[in-house]
Motif scaffolding. Structure first.
Motif, PDB file in Angstrom:
ATOM      1  N   THR A 177      -9.338   6.848   3.931  1.00 28.38           N
ATOM      2  CA  THR A 177      -8.962   6.459   2.569  1.00 28.38           C
ATOM      3  C   THR A 177      -8.356   7.676   1.876  1.00 28.38           C
ATOM      4  OG1 THR A 177     -11.047   7.131   1.536  1.00 28.38           O
ATOM      5  CG2 THR A 177     -10.941   4.885   2.469  1.00 28.38           C
ATOM      6  N   ASP A 212      -0.942  -2.248  -4.524  1.00 28.62           N
ATOM      7  CA  ASP A 212      -2.393  -2.412  -4.535  1.00 28.62           C
ATOM      8  C   ASP A 212      -3.000  -1.061  -4.893  1.00 28.62           C
ATOM      9  OD1 ASP A 212      -5.076  -2.682  -4.022  1.00 28.62           O
ATOM     10  OD2 ASP A 212      -4.836  -3.296  -1.926  1.00 28.62           O
ATOM     11  N   GLY A 265     -11.949  -2.995  10.769  1.00 28.07           N
ATOM     12  CA  GLY A 265     -11.271  -4.225  10.346  1.00 28.07           C
ATOM     13  C   GLY A 265     -10.426  -4.085   9.104  1.00 28.07           C
ATOM     14  N   GLU A 266     -10.491  -2.938   8.435  1.00 29.48           N
ATOM     15  CA  GLU A 266      -9.757  -2.740   7.178  1.00 29.48           C
ATOM     16  C   GLU A 266      -8.625  -1.727   7.307  1.00 29.48           C
ATOM     17  OE1 GLU A 266     -12.456  -1.864   3.992  1.00 29.48           O
ATOM     18  OE2 GLU A 266     -13.938  -3.264   4.767  1.00 29.48           O
ATOM     19  N   LYS A 267      -8.362  -1.231   8.503  1.00 28.81           N
ATOM     20  CA  LYS A 267      -7.313  -0.226   8.695  1.00 28.81           C
ATOM     21  C   LYS A 267      -5.942  -0.841   8.461  1.00 28.81           C
ATOM     22  CE  LYS A 267     -10.026   2.683  11.582  1.00 28.81           C
ATOM     23  NZ  LYS A 267     -10.318   3.338  12.799  1.00 28.81           N
ATOM     24  N   ARG A 268      -5.140  -0.139   7.676  1.00 28.66           N
ATOM     25  CA  ARG A 268      -3.775  -0.588   7.369  1.00 28.66           C
ATOM     26  C   ARG A 268      -2.942   0.637   7.033  1.00 28.66           C
ATOM     27  NH1 ARG A 268      -1.958  -4.000   2.024  1.00 28.66           N
ATOM     28  NH2 ARG A 268       0.271  -3.774   2.354  1.00 28.66           N
ATOM     29  N   VAL A 270     -12.049   4.693   7.281  1.00 22.99           N
ATOM     30  CA  VAL A 270     -11.811   3.277   6.982  1.00 22.99           C
ATOM     31  C   VAL A 270     -12.452   2.444   8.088  1.00 22.99           C
ATOM     32  CG1 VAL A 270     -10.027   1.510   6.697  1.00 22.99           C
ATOM     33  CG2 VAL A 270      -9.641   3.815   5.811  1.00 22.99           C
ATOM     34  N   TYR A 309       0.888  -1.170   0.000  1.00 17.74           N
ATOM     35  CA  TYR A 309       0.000   0.000   0.000  1.00 17.74           C
ATOM     36  C   TYR A 309       0.918   1.211   0.000  1.00 17.74           C
ATOM     37  CZ  TYR A 309      -2.927   3.587   2.312  1.00 17.74           C
ATOM     38  OH  TYR A 309      -3.569   4.743   2.661  1.00 17.74           O
ATOM     39  N   ARG A 360      -6.015   0.814  -3.155  1.00 13.15           N
ATOM     40  CA  ARG A 360      -5.758   1.610  -1.953  1.00 13.15           C
ATOM     41  C   ARG A 360      -4.715   2.691  -2.189  1.00 13.15           C
ATOM     42  NH1 ARG A 360      -6.683  -1.815   3.257  1.00 13.15           N
ATOM     43  NH2 ARG A 360      -6.270   0.213   4.118  1.00 13.15           N
TER      44      ARG A 360
END
Length: 123
Positions: free
Chosen positions: A91, A65, A100-103, A97, A40, A68
């Motif tokens: 985002t 990716d 469960g999708e935080k990165r 975000v 990312y 993202r």
């Protein structure tokens, strides 16, 4: 076996200066450490050409990716919220975000001098 990498800093006008040479274990470049997911990547620049260049780098060379990854900095809001985007809280469209999708971003490129409208940032 070791692999040697060189790093340089490029200044306006094409001048560059050697920062240093780094020895990296060959294992870092082997299939044994292959990523399970694409990187990312996030860029911040006030120049549309540089933002396009970031995205070309991310998609073509890093194989990031791109659902993202992005390069932002067109608006003052994007600049102000860059840290939240890089930490995975927002985002690149500045939407929250889901938990469960935080990165956090794996790679960031940040322009040192940003000028959007009447505002300036110096990093």
């Amino acid at each position: 076996p070791r692999t040697t990498l060189s790093a340089s800093v490029f200044a306006c006008g094409g001048a560059s200066s050697e920062v240093g040479t780094f020895d990296m274990p060959a294992l870092l470049f082997s299939h044994e450490l292959a990523r399970t997911a694409p990187l990312y990547c996030l860029g911040l620049d006030d120049s549309s050409m540089c933002r396009q260049l970031h995205e070309l780098l991310f998609s073509t060379f890093i194989k990031a990716d791109m659902s993202r990854s992005a390069s932002i900095g067109c608006t003052a809001d994007e600049v102000d919220h860059f840290a939240d985007v890089a930490l995975g809280l927002l985002t690149h469209e500045l939407k929250v975000v889901p938990a469960g999708e935080k990165r956090a971003a794996d790679v960031v490129i940040i322009d040192q001098h940003i000028h959007v409208g009447h505002r300036r940032w110096l990093g």
